[in-house]
Design a protein around this motif. Structure first.
Motif, PDB file in Angstrom:
ATOM      1  N   SER A 329      23.961  64.393  -0.893  1.00 34.51           N
ATOM      2  CA  SER A 329      25.328  63.932  -0.656  1.00 34.51           C
ATOM      3  C   SER A 329      26.291  64.970  -1.195  1.00 34.51           C
ATOM      4  CB  SER A 329      25.527  62.581  -1.343  1.00 34.51           C
ATOM      5  OG  SER A 329      26.530  62.699  -2.324  1.00 34.51           O
ATOM      6  N   GLY A 330      27.469  64.988  -0.616  1.00 36.57           N
ATOM      7  CA  GLY A 330      28.458  65.988  -1.011  1.00 36.57           C
ATOM      8  C   GLY A 330      29.328  65.526  -2.168  1.00 36.57           C
ATOM      9  N   ASP A 331      29.022  64.348  -2.728  1.00 37.54           N
ATOM     10  CA  ASP A 331      29.839  63.891  -3.860  1.00 37.54           C
ATOM     11  C   ASP A 331      29.753  64.889  -4.995  1.00 37.54           C
ATOM     12  OD1 ASP A 331      30.264  61.693  -2.412  1.00 37.54           O
ATOM     13  OD2 ASP A 331      28.844  60.402  -3.505  1.00 37.54           O
ATOM     14  N   ASN A 332      30.840  65.079  -5.656  1.00 39.60           N
ATOM     15  CA  ASN A 332      30.856  65.946  -6.824  1.00 39.60           C
ATOM     16  C   ASN A 332      30.334  67.362  -6.527  1.00 39.60           C
ATOM     17  OD1 ASN A 332      31.470  66.400  -9.503  1.00 39.60           O
ATOM     18  ND2 ASN A 332      29.341  66.073 -10.144  1.00 39.60           N
ATOM     19  N   THR A 333      30.676  67.852  -5.341  1.00 41.79           N
ATOM     20  CA  THR A 333      30.208  69.185  -4.950  1.00 41.79           C
ATOM     21  C   THR A 333      31.390  70.018  -4.465  1.00 41.79           C
ATOM     22  OG1 THR A 333      28.120  68.232  -4.239  1.00 41.79           O
ATOM     23  CG2 THR A 333      28.649  70.423  -3.385  1.00 41.79           C
ATOM     24  N   GLU A 334      31.355  71.290  -4.770  1.00 38.04           N
ATOM     25  CA  GLU A 334      32.311  72.198  -4.118  1.00 38.04           C
ATOM     26  C   GLU A 334      31.517  73.341  -3.492  1.00 38.04           C
ATOM     27  OE1 GLU A 334      34.773  72.798  -7.545  1.00 38.04           O
ATOM     28  OE2 GLU A 334      33.903  74.751  -7.964  1.00 38.04           O
ATOM     29  N   ALA A 335      32.119  73.980  -2.452  1.00 41.12           N
ATOM     30  CA  ALA A 335      31.324  74.930  -1.677  1.00 41.12           C
ATOM     31  C   ALA A 335      32.063  76.253  -1.498  1.00 41.12           C
ATOM     32  CB  ALA A 335      31.004  74.341  -0.316  1.00 41.12           C
ATOM     33  N   TYR A 336      31.285  77.333  -1.468  1.00 45.28           N
ATOM     34  CA  TYR A 336      31.811  78.695  -1.305  1.00 45.28           C
ATOM     35  C   TYR A 336      31.077  79.346  -0.144  1.00 45.28           C
ATOM     36  CZ  TYR A 336      33.901  77.644  -5.722  1.00 45.28           C
ATOM     37  OH  TYR A 336      34.643  77.051  -6.689  1.00 45.28           O
ATOM     38  N   LEU A 337      31.840  79.678   0.907  1.00 40.69           N
ATOM     39  CA  LEU A 337      31.229  80.167   2.144  1.00 40.69           C
ATOM     40  C   LEU A 337      31.738  81.563   2.474  1.00 40.69           C
ATOM     41  CD1 LEU A 337      30.673  77.166   2.299  1.00 40.69           C
ATOM     42  CD2 LEU A 337      31.581  77.144   4.597  1.00 40.69           C
ATOM     43  N   CYS A 338      30.865  82.384   2.993  1.00 43.52           N
ATOM     44  CA  CYS A 338      31.298  83.723   3.327  1.00 43.52           C
ATOM     45  C   CYS A 338      30.482  84.290   4.479  1.00 43.52           C
ATOM     46  CB  CYS A 338      31.121  84.602   2.107  1.00 43.52           C
ATOM     47  SG  CYS A 338      32.400  85.778   2.025  1.00 43.52           S
ATOM     48  N   GLY A 339      31.162  84.782   5.487  1.00 42.40           N
ATOM     49  CA  GLY A 339      30.459  85.362   6.622  1.00 42.40           C
ATOM     50  C   GLY A 339      31.322  85.313   7.866  1.00 42.40           C
TER      51      GLY A 339
END
Ligand SMILES: Cc1cc2nc3c(=O)[nH]c(=O)nc-3n(C[C@H](O)[C@H](O)[C@H](O)COP(=O)(O)OP(=O)(O)OC[C@H]3O[C@@H](n4cnc5c(N)ncnc54)[C@H](O)[C@@H]3O)c2cc1C
Ligand code: FES
Lengths: 367, 197
Positions: A329-339
Motif C-alpha cells: 500500500s502507498g500509505d506513509n510512502t513518498e516516491a522519487y522518480l527519474c527517467g
C-alpha cells in the motif's frame, strides 16, 4: 574605377560612422539610466548599471536564474518576483504569466529592463547557483550507451549541492552547434564531496550535448557548467521511500542513496531500476554495497526483455508491473522518480493507484 | 495635375489606390503575425506610420543631399537600410525613456519594423518616382496610414474569425492570406480614381 570605389566606401563609412556616433551618444544619454539598486529578498543589495535586462544584470552579479532560451523570451523559465520598480507587463511577457502569477508580480527577468531601483524575491537556493570552471578528471563506460563523467572543480573550487539536484553543462561550438548550448544533467556524486561533480550521460543519437560528451570530450579537458538547480531532492520525513529510475535516471537516485547512507538513514527504501536487458544494467556492485550499509534498503533491478544469454533470475517485466507487484500500500510512502517522461507518467499512475498522494511523488523528467 | 495639389493626391493614393500592403504586398510578415489582436495591431500600425513618415523624409535628405551630389545613387539600398535601422533604434530608446505605456504598446514592435520591407519599399519608391521633399513626406505618411488601415481591417476580421469554424489547414496564416487577397481585390475598386504609378 578606383576613385569610384574609394568614394563609395568613403560615403558608406562616413554615413555609418555618423550614425554610429549618434547611436553612441543616444546610448550614453537617452538610454543611460545611471546606477540603480537591486534589493534581493530584503537582505542583499547590489548597485548596478541600469538599462539592461534583469536576467543579464543578475548574472553579472553572479546570480543565475534558470533560463533555457538564452533570454529570447521563448522558454518562460526565467521568472522572478519583482515587488517594486518593475512597471507594466510587456506584451512579450504575457504569454508566460498566469493570472495567479500576475497577482504575485511574477515577471520574466529576460524581458524586464532595469530602469529604477528594484526589489525582487528569488528562491534562496538560487543564491547558491554559480558558474563553475572544471576539468574532466575521469570518463568511464557504465554501459554501451552511458558514460560516467567526473569533474574536478577549479573555480569556484567547491559546490554545495543537494542530493538529486542537477547542473547545466555548457557545450561549446563544435560540429553540431554553432553557438554554445546548455543541457541539464543530474549529479550522481555524493553531496559531501564538494570538490567533484559526477554525471551519468546517456548517448542520444545526433543529440548535441551527448554526442559532444561521448565522441569528443576527453580526460583533462576544461568544462563549464552552472548550478545547482531543482526541487528534486530527498524530503526530510519519516516516510517509506520508493525510488524508480531507468537508464541515466540512475544518477540523482544514486546521489540520494549515497547521501542517505552517509547520514545513517534507516528509512525503509526500495529502489526499482528498469532496463531492457543485462547490458543496460550498471553499478550493481555499488548498489550491493549500499544494501550492506543500509539494512533497510533494497535494490530491485528488472529486465523488460532479457536476452537468453543473460541468464537472469531477477525480476522480469515492465517496471510498472514490478513496482505494482512489490508494493502493498502507498500509505506513509513518498516516491522519487527519474527517467523518460513516458516512464514517469506510467509510474505516477501505478503509485497513485496504490494510494501514494500525488504531492508526495517527486520527479525529474529527462525530456 | 496642379503642382500644389499633387502631395494631397499622393497622400490619398498611398492610403487607398496604391496601398503598399494590398497592391504591392509589402510588409507582409508583421502583418500576418501581429494582426491577431486589435490592440497590438493598433500599436504596430501607429509605429509603422510614424517610422514610414519620418524615414522617408530622412532618406530623402540622405539621398538627395549626399548620394546624388556624390553620384553614389546605387548605394541607396544599403544606406537606406542603415538609416532606418539606426533611426528605429534611437526612437525605441526615446520611447522607452519617456513613456512606459507607449513602450509597452509600441516599443517591442519597433525592432520588428526595422526589417519590415514596406519601410524600405517606401524609400525606394520615393526615389524611383522622383518625389520632392514634401511629396516624399506625404507618400510616407500615406503609406503608413494605408498599412495601418489594412492591418486594422484584418485584425477586425480575424476577431470575428475566431468564432468561425475553419478547415484545419486554413487556420492562422492560411486564412489570413486568403482574406488579404480578397481585401486587395476590394481595394482595386479605388484604383480608377487616382494613380501614382
Ligand atoms: C532536470 C533534468 C535532468 C537531466 N539529467 C540527465 C542525466 O542525468 N543524464 C542524461 O543522460 N540526461 C539527463 N537529462 C536529459 C538531458 O538534459 C538532455 O536532454 C539529453 O542528454 C539530450 O541532450 P542532447 O543535447 O544530446 O540532445 P538534443 O540535441 O537536445 O536532442 C534531443 C533529441 O532531439 C532530437 N533532435 C535534435 N534536433 C533535432 C531536429 N532538428 N529535428 C528532429 N529531432 C531533433 C535528437 O536526435 C534527440 O533525439 C536531464 C534533463 C532534465 C530536464
Ligand atoms: S530566458 Fe527564456 S524566457 Fe527568459
Amino acid at each position: 574605377m578606383l576613385p569610384a570605389l574609394i568614394t563609395s566606401v568613403g560615403a558608406i563609412t562616413g554615413i555609418s560612422a555618423f550614425l554610429a556616433v549618434l547611436m553612441v551618444i543616444a546610448d550614453a544619454t537617452i538610454a543611460n539610466y545611471g546606477e540603480v539598486k537591486i534589493t534581493i529578498n530584503d537582505e542583499k543589495e547590489f548597485v548596478v548599471k541600469g538599462g539592461k535586462p534583469l536576467l543579464g544584470t543578475l548574472m553579472e552579479q553572479e546570480i543565475f536564474i534558470p533560463s533555457a532560451c538564452g533570454g529570447r523570451g521563448s522558454c518562460g523559465l526565467c521568472k522572478v518576483k519583482v515587488e517594486k520598480g518593475a512597471g507594466q507587463y510587456l506584451p512579450t511577457e504575457l504569454p508566460w504569466i498566469s493570472e495567479e502569477e500576475k497577482a504575485e508580480n511574477v515577471r520574466l527577468s529576460c524581458q524586464l529592463k532595469v530602469k529604477e531601483d528594484l526589489s525582487i524575491r528569488i528562491p534562496d537556493e538560487l543564491f547558491n547557483v554559480k558558474e563553475f570552471q572544471a576539468t574532466v578528471a575521469k570518463i568511464r563506460d557504465l554501459t554501451h550507451d552511458i558514460k560516467e563523467v567526473t569533474f574536478d572543480l577549479n573555480e569556484p573550487s567547491e559546490i554545495s549541492i543537494r542530493a538529486g539536484q542537477f547542473v547545466q553543462l555548457r557545450v561549446p561550438e563544435y560540429e553540431l552547434t554553432d553557438e554554445p548550448v546548455y543541457r541539464a544533467y543530474s549529479a550522481a556524486s555524493v553531496p559531501s564531496d564538494k570538490r567533484h561533480v559526477e554525471l551519468e550521460i546517456r548517448y542520444v543519437p545526433n543529440g548535441i550535448c551527448t554526442t559532444f560528451v561521448h565522441k569528443y570530450l576527453k580526460e583533462g579537458d576544461p568544462v563549464v557548467f552552472n548550478g545547482p538547480y531543482g526541487e528534486f531532492f530527498l524530503r526530510d520525513t519519516e516516510r517509506e521511500i520508493i525510488c524508480i529510475a531507468g537508464g541515466s535516471g540512475m544518477a540523482p537516485i544514486k546521489s540520494i542513496l549515497l547521501d542517505m547512507a552517509e547520514k545513517g538513514s534507516n528509512r525503509r527504501t526500495r529502489y526499482f531500476f528498469g532496463a531492457r536487458s543485462k547490458r543496460d544494467l550498471f553499478l550493481l556492485d555499488e548498489m550491493k554495497e549500499l544494501e550492506e550499509r543500509m539494512p533497510n534498503f533494497r535494490f530491485i533491478p528488472a529486465l523488460s526483455a532479457p536476452e537468453p544469454e543473460d541468464d537472469w533470475d531477477g525480476e522480469i517485466g515492465l517496471i510498472t508491473d514490478v513496482v505494482a507487484k512489490h508494493m502493498e500500500s502507498g500509505d506513509n510512502t513518498e516516491a522519487y522518480l527519474c527517467g523518460s517522461p513516458g516512464m514517469i507518467d506510467a509510474c505516477v499512475k501505478v503509485l497513485t493507484d496504490k494510494g501514494v498522494p500525488e504531492e508526495l511523488i517527486y520527479y525529474d523528467k529527462f525530456g | 495635375m496642379n503642382g500644389s495639389l499633387y502631395p494631397v493626391a499622393i497622400l490619398f493614393a498611398a492610403i487607398f489606390t496604391n496601398n503598399i500592403l494590398l497592391t504591392n504586398y509589402l510588409g507582409m510578415c508583421s502583418f500576418l503575425s501581429v494582426s491577431r489582436e486589435l490592440k497590438t495591431s493598433v500599436g504596430l500600425g501607429v509605429a509603422v506610420t510614424f517610422v514610414m513618415a519620418t524615414t522617408s523624409v530622412l532618406n530623402w535628405l540622405v539621398y538627395n543631399k549626399i548620394l546624388v551630389p556624390l553620384e553614389l545613387e546605387y548605394l541607396r539600398f544599403i544606406v537606406f537600410i542603415i538609416v532606418i535601422a539606426a533611426f528605429v533604434q534611437i526612437v525605441e530608446m526615446v520611447i522607452e525613456r519617456v513613456s512606459e505605456t507607449l513602450y509597452a504598446a509600441l516599443g517591442i514592435f519597433l525592432p520588428l519594423i526595422t526589417v519590415n520591407c514596406a519601410i524600405l519599399g517606401v524609400s525606394l519608391f520615393m526615389v524611383i518616382r522622383e518625389y520632392s521633399f514634401i511629396e516624399s513626406f506625404t507618400f510616407g505618411l500615406g503609406s503608413g496610414i494605408g498599412w495601418f488601415l489594412a492591418i486594422l481591417a484584418m485584425a477586425g476580421i480575424r476577431q470575428k474569425l475566431k468564432k468561425a469554424r475553419l478547415p484545419k489547414g486554413l487556420e492562422g496564416a492560411g486564412i489570413t492570406l486568403v482574406i488579404t487577397g480578397m481585401m486587395a481585390m476590394a481595394f482595386m475598386g479605388f484604383s480608377g480614381m487616382i494613380n501614382i504609378g
